[in-house]
Each structure stands twice: as structure tokens, then as C-alpha cells.
Design a protein around this motif. Structure first.
Motif, PDB file in Angstrom:
ATOM      1  N   ALA A  92       0.682  -1.519   0.610  1.00  0.00           N
ATOM      2  CA  ALA A  92       0.401   0.455   0.170  1.00  0.00           C
ATOM      3  C   ALA A  92       0.897   1.361   0.135  1.00  0.00           C
ATOM      4  O   ALA A  92       0.453   2.180  -0.933  1.00  0.00           O
ATOM      5  N   THR A  93       2.082   1.377   0.668  1.00  0.00           N
ATOM      6  CA  THR A  93       2.366   2.230   0.661  1.00  0.00           C
ATOM      7  C   THR A  93       3.327   2.549  -0.836  1.00  0.00           C
ATOM      8  O   THR A  93       3.748   3.395  -1.255  1.00  0.00           O
ATOM      9  N   VAL A  94       3.827   1.564  -0.928  1.00  0.00           N
ATOM     10  CA  VAL A  94       4.552   2.055  -2.618  1.00  0.00           C
ATOM     11  C   VAL A  94       3.297   2.159  -3.703  1.00  0.00           C
ATOM     12  O   VAL A  94       3.589   3.458  -4.742  1.00  0.00           O
ATOM     13  N   ALA A  95       2.100   0.935  -3.923  1.00  0.00           N
ATOM     14  CA  ALA A  95       1.370   2.008  -4.290  1.00  0.00           C
ATOM     15  C   ALA A  95       1.261   4.152  -4.330  1.00  0.00           C
ATOM     16  O   ALA A  95       0.655   4.378  -4.709  1.00  0.00           O
ATOM     17  N   LYS A  96       0.947   4.296  -3.392  1.00  0.00           N
ATOM     18  CA  LYS A  96       0.801   5.703  -2.407  1.00  0.00           C
ATOM     19  C   LYS A  96       1.696   6.859  -2.793  1.00  0.00           C
ATOM     20  O   LYS A  96       1.402   7.558  -3.461  1.00  0.00           O
ATOM     21  N   SER A  97       2.273   5.532  -3.294  1.00  0.00           N
ATOM     22  CA  SER A  97       3.949   6.355  -3.511  1.00  0.00           C
ATOM     23  C   SER A  97       4.120   6.996  -4.937  1.00  0.00           C
ATOM     24  O   SER A  97       4.173   8.303  -5.812  1.00  0.00           O
ATOM     25  N   ARG A  98       3.372   5.700  -5.710  1.00  0.00           N
ATOM     26  CA  ARG A  98       3.445   5.829  -6.993  1.00  0.00           C
ATOM     27  C   ARG A  98       2.541   7.183  -7.483  1.00  0.00           C
ATOM     28  O   ARG A  98       2.306   7.787  -8.807  1.00  0.00           O
ATOM     29  N   PHE A  99       1.323   7.157  -6.431  1.00  0.00           N
ATOM     30  CA  PHE A  99      -0.123   7.395  -6.824  1.00  0.00           C
ATOM     31  C   PHE A  99       0.554   8.695  -6.760  1.00  0.00           C
ATOM     32  O   PHE A  99       0.134   9.928  -7.451  1.00  0.00           O
ATOM     33  N   LEU A 100       1.151   9.535  -5.713  1.00  0.00           N
ATOM     34  CA  LEU A 100       1.496  10.475  -5.274  1.00  0.00           C
ATOM     35  C   LEU A 100       2.665  11.272  -6.167  1.00  0.00           C
ATOM     36  O   LEU A 100       2.572  12.644  -6.915  1.00  0.00           O
ATOM     37  N   ALA A 101       3.437  10.586  -6.833  1.00  0.00           N
ATOM     38  CA  ALA A 101       4.444  10.802  -7.447  1.00  0.00           C
ATOM     39  C   ALA A 101       3.562  11.534  -9.483  1.00  0.00           C
ATOM     40  O   ALA A 101       3.866  12.271  -9.732  1.00  0.00           O
ATOM     41  N   ALA A 102       2.901  10.535  -9.448  1.00  0.00           N
ATOM     42  CA  ALA A 102       1.910  10.601 -10.537  1.00  0.00           C
ATOM     43  C   ALA A 102       0.614  11.912 -10.684  1.00  0.00           C
ATOM     44  O   ALA A 102       0.750  12.777 -11.409  1.00  0.00           O
TER      45      ALA A 102
END
Length: 140
Positions: A92-102
Motif C-alpha cells: 500500500a505504501t508503494v502504491a501510495k508513493s506511485r500515486f502521489l508521484a503521478a
């Protein structure tokens, strides 16, 4: 175990689990006089801590071994659940980081364009002095 099991070879006794290391552990305990503890998986998904200890008579002479099994199935299931929850949290942390970067990229792109246009307009309007806003915007 029953009284007639006393003195029988370990290989004759039915174990709670398929435990290939039991005989080796028993030999090690008899030789070293040091207890051996091992976590093993039993039948139907049960987990046990198997301990092999030296059996000492009243004169402190080792006369055999004692084998005990402690059911740790619930503890094992809890530990497995915690590991799975930690893995999910990391994903979930990885997915959140990817979302925030995008999202950051998607927000910065139009803002950078607007900033560039605002700068061009400011230069156009500020540089001519006498031109009106509408005439400056039509020349872009």
C-alpha cells in the motif's frame, strides 16, 4: 504414550508430525546432554515446538531422553497473519508513493505551462507600456 512404550525404539512410536530430524536430535541430546528444541509442522496444519531433553536419574546419570510437544498453532497463525499484514502495508505504501508521484507530475505540468504563459504575458504587457491588455493578448 502408554506404559508399554517405555523402552521401545523411537521409530516404533507414532509421532504427531513427520519429523525426519527426531532421531538425529535424540542422538545429539544423548551425546551432548544439551536439550534440542525445534518447531515442526504437524498433521492438518498444526504446529508444535518439539523439545528433546536428557532424562537423568537421581544419580544425575543420563538414562534416556524425554520428548515433549507444545502446540503453538495459534501463535504461528498470528505470526503469519502479522507478516501478511506487514506485506500488505508495504504494498500500500508503494502504491501510495506511485500515486502521489503521478498526481504531482499531473498537477505540475499545467501549472508550469500557466507560469510560463503568465511570464510571457507579463513581459509583453510590461515591456510595451502603452499597449492595452487586449492588444497584448491578441499578439500571442
Amino acid at each position: 504414550m502408554i506404559p508399554s512404550d517405555v523402552g521401545r525404539p523411537l521409530t516404533d512410536l507414532k509421532s504427531l508430525a513427520a519429523d525426519d530430524a527426531l532421531l538425529d536430535d535424540a542422538r545429539k541430546v544423548l551425546k551432548s546432554q544439551t536439550p534440542v528444541e525445534r518447531e515442526i509442522e504437524g498433521q492438518s496444519g498444526y504446529w508444535f515446538i518439539r523439545r528433546v531433553l536428557p532424562y537423568r536419574a537421581s544419580d544425575e546419570k543420563t538414562e534416556g531422553i524425554v520428548i515433549t510437544y507444545e502446540d503453538v498453532t495459534e501463535r504461528r497463525r498470528t505470526a503469519d497473519a502479522l507478516i501478511a499484514a506487514k506485506r500488505q502495508a508495504e504494498l500500500a505504501t508503494v502504491a501510495k508513493s506511485r500515486f502521489l508521484a503521478a498526481a504531482s507530475h499531473d498537477l505540475r505540468q499545467p501549472l508550469q505551462t500557466l507560469t510560463l504563459l503568465q511570464g510571457l504575458l507579463a513581459n509583453k504587457v510590461g515591456g510595451s507600456g502603452s499597449k492595452s491588455w487586449s492588444s497584448a493578448s491578441t499578439k500571442l
